[in-house]
Structures are given as C-alpha cells and as structure tokens.
Design a protein around this motif. Structure first.
Motif, PDB file in Angstrom:
ATOM      1  N   SER A 297       2.698   5.974  -0.140  1.00  0.00           N
ATOM      2  CA  SER A 297       1.889   4.912  -0.605  1.00  0.00           C
ATOM      3  C   SER A 297       1.425   5.262  -2.318  1.00  0.00           C
ATOM      4  O   SER A 297       1.281   4.367  -3.125  1.00  0.00           O
ATOM      5  CB  SER A 297       0.296   4.691   0.024  1.00  0.00           C
ATOM      6  N   GLY A 298       1.310   6.753  -2.612  1.00  0.00           N
ATOM      7  CA  GLY A 298       1.347   7.203  -3.883  1.00  0.00           C
ATOM      8  C   GLY A 298       2.553   6.891  -4.882  1.00  0.00           C
ATOM      9  O   GLY A 298       2.285   7.123  -5.977  1.00  0.00           O
ATOM     10  N   GLY A 303       2.298   2.403  -6.393  1.00  0.00           N
ATOM     11  CA  GLY A 303       0.756   3.250  -6.139  1.00  0.00           C
ATOM     12  C   GLY A 303       0.898   4.178  -7.397  1.00  0.00           C
ATOM     13  O   GLY A 303       1.763   4.316  -8.285  1.00  0.00           O
ATOM     14  N   THR A 304      -0.299   4.942  -7.405  1.00  0.00           N
ATOM     15  CA  THR A 304      -0.467   5.927  -8.294  1.00  0.00           C
ATOM     16  C   THR A 304      -0.521   7.378  -8.040  1.00  0.00           C
ATOM     17  O   THR A 304      -1.188   7.640  -6.939  1.00  0.00           O
ATOM     18  CB  THR A 304      -2.016   5.641  -8.900  1.00  0.00           C
ATOM     19  N   LEU A 307      -3.075  11.375  -6.595  1.00  0.00           N
ATOM     20  CA  LEU A 307      -4.204  11.227  -6.126  1.00  0.00           C
ATOM     21  C   LEU A 307      -4.594  12.149  -5.049  1.00  0.00           C
ATOM     22  O   LEU A 307      -3.726  12.289  -3.931  1.00  0.00           O
ATOM     23  CB  LEU A 307      -4.563   9.767  -5.766  1.00  0.00           C
ATOM     24  N   ASP A 313      -6.577   4.267  -5.036  1.00  0.00           N
ATOM     25  CA  ASP A 313      -5.984   4.084  -5.956  1.00  0.00           C
ATOM     26  C   ASP A 313      -6.279   2.887  -6.664  1.00  0.00           C
ATOM     27  O   ASP A 313      -6.699   1.868  -6.227  1.00  0.00           O
ATOM     28  CB  ASP A 313      -4.497   3.592  -5.388  1.00  0.00           C
ATOM     29  N   GLU A 333      -4.160  -3.817  -0.858  1.00  0.00           N
ATOM     30  CA  GLU A 333      -3.891  -2.793   0.203  1.00  0.00           C
ATOM     31  C   GLU A 333      -2.623  -3.418   0.927  1.00  0.00           C
ATOM     32  O   GLU A 333      -1.892  -2.665   1.230  1.00  0.00           O
ATOM     33  CB  GLU A 333      -5.075  -2.594   0.788  1.00  0.00           C
ATOM     34  N   GLN A 336       0.480  -3.715  -0.886  1.00  0.00           N
ATOM     35  CA  GLN A 336       1.064  -2.386  -1.104  1.00  0.00           C
ATOM     36  C   GLN A 336       2.013  -1.998   0.091  1.00  0.00           C
ATOM     37  O   GLN A 336       3.123  -1.714  -0.293  1.00  0.00           O
ATOM     38  CB  GLN A 336      -0.005  -1.458  -1.303  1.00  0.00           C
TER      39      GLN A 336
END
Length: 510
Positions: A297-298, A303-304, A307, A313, A333, A336
């Motif tokens: 997810s990042g 995503g970022t 984290l 995020d 969410e 994503q």
C-alpha cells in the motif's frame, strides 16, 4: 449458446474449479455440489482484447443530486431558491460568484457554486457544489462526464402516465435496501445476480484467475454476482487472512495449518459443510496468492512510502470542510486497494475486472449542510486521487469509474434536509470517457403548487425527479465499452429492449 456439460470428467471438473479459484483439495471434497458448480457452462467470451476495468462507486443512502449538479440560469435558480431556502437557512447553496464569508451557515462560508461549461449545455447554465473543485477540473480537462437524471425505469414514461397509474414503476420505490438492489440487479432486496456480475460472466474465460474478476471493497454487493462470477471481498488493507497474521495460531504454524486443513475438508454429505469448506479453501488460496502478488500500500503512485505502521497515508486524507481537521477518506482507502489490484493484473492474468466501492451517509433528511458537504468533499477527493493514480500508472484509458446511488432526493427541503426521491445525476470518469459534457436530458425545475406538486413535467411529488435516462442505458453504455456485444447487453439488461436503438447508448464512452 453455451450449455453446461451434463456429465463432466474429473479433468474438466478440476479445470473449471481452478478457473473459479478453488484448490484441488477443496474440489476433491465437494461431491455433488462441486460437480454442479464446476459443470456450469463457460461464459461466452466478450471482446476482451487488452485490459479493462469498471469501478462502481456506490453512494449509499441516496445522493442529493440537486445540490451536486445545479442549473443556474435565472428561471432555474429562482425555482431552486424557492424550494430550498426554507426556515432560517434551508439547504440552498450560494449563487455562482458569491465569495466565501464567515457566518453561521456552512454554505455561506464555502461561497458560491462552481460554474462549469459543458460542450452542449442544453440552453442552460450549470454549476457544481462548492467543494467539487477537483470534479470541476476533471470535467474541464474532459476526463469526466455528467449523466443527468438517471433512475430505474421499465420503459419510457411521462409524468401524466405515471400519475394516472398507466406507467410501470420500480417495485418498492423510495425504499433504501430495495432501490439499492434495483439499481444493482433490477430486482428488489434478495436478488442474487447483478448486472456487473453478469457482465463478468461473459469475460471469465479471458481471465487467468477468474476468482479476481469481481472484487468488492465494500462488503457484499449483489452488483458483482453473476451466474458463474463470484464476488471476491477484499479489505482496503489487502486480502483477508484466516488465522494469525504471522501464519501462527497459538504461536504455532503447525496448529494453524491443521486448522486450515480441518476447515478445508468435509466429513459428511452436508451441503452447508461442503460450501463452507469451499469458501474457506478459496479464501485461503486467494490470500496466499495475493500476499506475493499484491503491491504494498505504501508503494507509489497510490501510496506514500516510508510511513510507520501507525501513520495514515496523507494521500488518503482531506480536510473536513466544516472543521478544517484532517480526516481519512474511506472511499480513497478503497480505491487505493483497487489500484493495487489493477497493478497486479498481469501477475494474476487478468483481462477484465469489475470493482465495487462504497461511500455511506447520503440519507440526508436533516443537517444536510454539514453532512452532504462533507460527503461531497470525500467524493471529490476520492475521484481526484484515483484519476491521478491511474494516470501515473498509465492505465487511465483502461479504467472507467462511475457513480450510482439508491435514488436522488426531493427538490423541496423538509427544513434542514430533503427526503427520498427517484432520479439523480451521476459522474463517469476515466481516460476513455468523452468528458466535459452533459449526457441525458437535464430536468426543468418547476415551482411548487403549495400542495406538494411541482409545475415541471420532470418533477413528481415534492419535486422528486422522474428519470429521463434509464439505469439500463447507463449500464449499456458502460458495458459496450467493456466489450459486450449488443446481444449480450440485451441478455444482461432485461428492460433495454424497451428503448429504441438510438436510446441504448448514451455516448459518453469513446
């Protein structure tokens, strides 16, 4: 026409079971139920060259279309103000060009509605809710289209025919659960097959992992279920894991494997037990596969990175338009997770997919200024986020996102809210969309007779919109882009035959 095999061989059973995502141990224990399931005829493959995905964003509760897309020409705006400016504040939005100002009313603080310029404005001037700046920009960039006054219809009708009782009407009109089902499956609550799932039926043969053809990020959705297509439910964080997240139960990997083995197998001929074992096996196999194929997810661009596990995020957050505090957007969410599934399409062997995403809270009988404004901000943020992500992924032209909802709402305010309606306006977004324009007939706003009636032929009791565009035509336009033939669309959409050929494709898809 494809027909099921009357007596499939074991090899054919295993092949079809694998197509549905079932493991060989599960199939071995399914007995007669498994034979019946796997013996379903392979769906006719639509034109599945390349990859395409449909994403349904369902606005649960009945979105107030009158405060989403607004007619702002003088006559329309006068009627709008008369219907919605009741009490001390009412629910009317500020006129175009009104600057934001501090005050008791949230609408006053937001400023006026946002003007837009459709390629074909139908002789009207139009605007969007003040927080839909991202939607306005997507519309201006011709990446988003507006579809006017859509609702369930059995066939073309008029206000006179409806009021006289000679025109058929949707069953259990104005009921939340039933109209959600009618929108998704053309039948009331309890329906088992939706038009998204039936479209999926026709593309299953082109997918390497059929179990990931219909994917829900918002619980059980009948829209995704077909005759052969089964919806796979995914959480925004990823695949749902059975047992401990560390692959251990009671700190033992052996215990977890034994428990999974027990759940996968059956000891008697109980239909319920066999089905439970099949579902468990399917879920476990899917989770194991997605664990290695679904991107994190990042990862960018959805995503970022960097984290910690407790950080939210920032790409999934927006400011509450009333309080200014940051809030997590549930629709973003879910989108994503959709983006991550699309990123895994090659690894999973996917050619066509349908996704279901939900945003709740649209039943705005009261405190509409605050509630609807917050929801519009979430819708705006989610669409802008997803368009940016799919563009950076290089799949924008392959992914089409559209809104749906139980129904629209009444023109007349009930004080600080509005009640259940019928027709409503919707948004369609993507690189293949003929954006920057308005499709379907924009309704005329009428004046109240003081008894609940309105002077417009487009408005019923309390100003509820009589739909001018059917859900079937809306769905057919999406389905044609998805790759279905005219005959397949007629099979999926039961009332489509009641409109002539020129009314079956609304033209908003390239």
């Amino acid at each position: 026409m494809n027909r099921p095999l009357s007596n499939p061989t074991r090899r054919e059973l295993l092949r079809r079971g694998a197509l549905l995502g079932l493991s060989q141990p599960v199939l071995s224990g399914l007995g007669g139920f498994g034979l019946s399931l796997a013996a379903m005829g392979p769906a006719a493959a639509a034109n599945t060259g390349g990859y395409k995905a449909l994403v349904c964003l369902f606005l649960f509760g009945g979105n107030d279309a009158y405060n989403t897309l607004l007619a702002t020409d003088s006559e329309s705006w006068t009627a709008y103000g008369a219907a919605r400016q009741s009490g001390t504040e009412g629910i009317a939005l500020a006129a175009p060009g009104v600057p934001p100002k501090s005050g008791a009313s949230l609408h006053a603080r937001l400023g006026g509605v946002l003007p837009i310029s459709p390629l074909n404005p139908q002789g009207r001037t139009l605007a969007l809710h003040p927080v839909l700046s991202g939607v306005r920009d997507l519309f201006g960039a011709q990446r988003l289209a507006l579809v006017s006054n859509v609702g369930p219809l059995s066939g073309p009708t008029t206000k006179a025919a409806f009021l006289s009782g000679t025109a058929p009407r949707p069953p259990k009109l104005f009921s939340h659960n039933d109209q959600q089902s009618v929108w998704q499956a053309f039948s009331t609550e309890g329906a088992t097959r939706g038009w998204g799932g039936q479209m999926a039926d026709r593309v299953l043969a082109g997918n390497g992992r059929a179990m990931f053809t219909s994917v829900s990020l918002s619980g059980n959705a009948v829209w995704l279920s077909g005759q052969s297509a089964r919806q796979y439910q995914l959480s925004p964080s990823g695949a749902i894991h059975i047992g401990g997240l560390t692959d251990k139960t009671f700190n033992s990997a052996t215990v977890q494997q034994k428990m999974l083995s027990l759940m996968r197998n059956v000891r008697n001929n109980s239909v319920a037990e066999r089905e439970h074992a099949a579902v468990v096996g399917r879920s476990a196999d899917a989770e194991a596969l997605l664990r290695t194929t679904l991107p994190a997810s990042g990862a960018g661009p959805w995503g970022t990175g960097g984290l910690s596990g407790t950080q939210v995020d920032p790409l999934l957050q927006l400011k509450d338009p009333e309080t200014g505090t940051l809030m997590v957007n549930p629709a973003a969410e879910q989108l994503q997770a959709v983006a991550r599934m699309i990123a895994a399409r090659s690894a999973l062997g996917m050619s066509r997919q349908v996704f279901f995403v939900g945003l709740g809270g649209f039943d705005t009988h009261d405190t509409q200024q605050q509630r609807h404004t917050r929801l519009m901000a979430q819708l705006n943020h989610a669409l802008a986020y997803f368009d940016g992500v799919t563009t950076q992924m290089g799949v924008s032209e392959l992914v089409t996102t559209f809104t749906a909802s139980d129904f629209g709402r009444t023109f007349a305010a009930n004080g600080d809210g509005c009640d259940h309606g019928w027709g409503g306006h919707h948004l369609v977004m993507g690189g293949a969309v003929r954006g920057g324009d308005l499709y379907g007939k924009l309704p005329v706003y009428g004046l109240s007779d003081g008894k609940g009636g309105f002077s417009s032929d487009d408005q019923l009791e309390s100003g509820a919109l009589l739909p001018s565009t059917s859900v079937e035509a809306y769905a057919a336009t999406l389905g044609k882009w998805f790759g279905l033939t005219d005959s397949e669309l007629l099979a999926v959409l039961p009332n489509l035959k009641n409109w002539n050929q020129s009314q079956r494709n609304l033209g908003f898809m390239a």
